[in-house]
Every structure is written in C-alpha cells, then in structure tokens.
Scaffold this active site. Sequence first.
Site, short mmCIF file in Angstrom:
data_model
loop_
_atom_site.label_atom_id
_atom_site.label_comp_id
_atom_site.label_asym_id
_atom_site.label_seq_id
_atom_site.Cartn_x
_atom_site.Cartn_y
_atom_site.Cartn_z
N TYR A 42 -6.21 -74.60 7.64
CA TYR A 42 -5.77 -73.25 7.96
C TYR A 42 -6.63 -72.69 9.10
O TYR A 42 -7.80 -73.05 9.25
CB TYR A 42 -5.89 -72.32 6.75
CG TYR A 42 -4.81 -72.49 5.72
CD1 TYR A 42 -3.63 -71.74 5.79
CD2 TYR A 42 -4.95 -73.41 4.68
CE1 TYR A 42 -2.64 -71.90 4.84
CE2 TYR A 42 -3.96 -73.57 3.72
CZ TYR A 42 -2.80 -72.81 3.81
OH TYR A 42 -1.81 -72.96 2.87
N ASP A 89 2.43 -67.13 2.04
CA ASP A 89 2.86 -65.81 1.59
C ASP A 89 3.63 -65.07 2.68
O ASP A 89 3.71 -65.52 3.83
CB ASP A 89 1.64 -64.97 1.20
CG ASP A 89 0.97 -65.47 -0.07
OD1 ASP A 89 1.68 -66.06 -0.91
OD2 ASP A 89 -0.25 -65.28 -0.22
#
EC number: 5.4.99.12
Length: 245
Positions: A111, A52
Amino acid sequence: MRYKITIEYNGSSFSGWQKQQHSANSIQETIENAIFNFSGERVSLHCGGRTDTGVHALGQVAHFNMERQFELYRIRNGINYHLKAIPIVVLSAEAVDDAFHARFSAKKRYYEYRIINRYAPAALEIGYVWQVFNPLDVNIMREAARHLLGKHNLSSFRSKDCQATNPVRTIDDIDIVQNGSHIYIKISAISFLHNQVRIIVGTLVEFGKNRTNPQEMLNILSQCKRNAAGITAPPHGLYLVKIDY
C-alpha cells in the site's frame, strides 16, 4: 476455467470493493456486470485486498471462474469495453490453476499513502492525496515508524468494526519518501487489519506535526487500544499498489 485479472481504479465514486446488499455501486458488482455483458456468464469475483469507500488501486488482483474459454486479450478488452466511462480498467488477464485464490494465495500486499504537505490548497490532486497544512517533520515520522516493523499486536491500529479474531500482524517494511511538498508512506505486509494503514498514517502525521518523541510509538503499541493511536487518515490518499503471489 479460472482467470486472474489485475485492475486499476479510482475509488472516489464507489462504495468500496465489496458488493453491498443495499447498494449497486461497489467495484466488485460493477466488474461482475461488465463480465456478464461481455461473456453472458454470471461470475463471482474474489479480490486480493478489499478496499474501502474512496480508496484507489493501481494493482488490485481478482479471480473468477467461467465455463467458456476466451483468449486473454479478449477478456481484458471485452471487460474494458463494458467499463468505458467508468474509472475502472483491467490491465491484464491471465489463465491460472484452479488452486489459485486472489486472497488466500497472496504472499505480500503493498500500500502507498500520498500526502501533500503545504499551506497552499491542492488544485490538481483533490481526491487523490491528503492535504496536511501544518509542516511535518518527516525524520520524526520515520523514527516512529521503525517501531512498527516486525510482529506486533496492532489492536491500537484497527477500527472498532474490525472483525479479525487475531490482531497480531507482521509489517515487513515502512518507507517514508519526501519529494518536495509530497510525502509517500509505503507499507507492505502479508495481511492487514481493517483501517490499519490509514490509522498508522494518521498517527505518523500527528507525530510529525507535534514533534512527538518517536519512542512514544512503543507506548501506543503496548496499550492495545484504538484511542491510544491517532486519527484515521482519509481514504482518498490510499492506494493498493500491488499484490505478490
């Protein structure tokens, strides 16, 4: 010929990975334009994990097809030449089989979320960490995170805009490492829901800040409602570290 590239980028100044109809500021389009300027071919770039706005990557993976064949170092260097002064860099290029797909061939995604936990403002890491001023109890955060391991309905941990038809995901590992005032939350799984990592981080921070009983995480999971969980952590602390194939 199909090529796989591994990419590092600072997501701060981009509108995210995915090409947008009314924006020319996506990471995808920026790299596609660099490939065209290098090779003269228009390509469609497919990534392993769509990040994002504001999210960074240390090891994003993407693939594309080209008619012409190039030596791999020329692909890497040629793309990077046309990305100079832009905070995106191709770390490596590989020739891959036509069956390879950056998204669908992935076996695990990693992540990392970075927090600086101190009262004094961050000077050198603005835009790269989330600064949390209240003291965090990392042991409580670790205990709460343990309840998220394995296969769960993660409806409480996805954004209202998430388009996934199935909210069930399997989290393979959550590791929370503290080094002085820095806290690193590392999460790996084969796939994630939209904003899943950031909502998990925001929820864990609330546990650590409020000294919430770690067992409360089970209640949050069982409600399967977004408002049961904590805030969505800001994007600038999140990094796509690597993708396994």
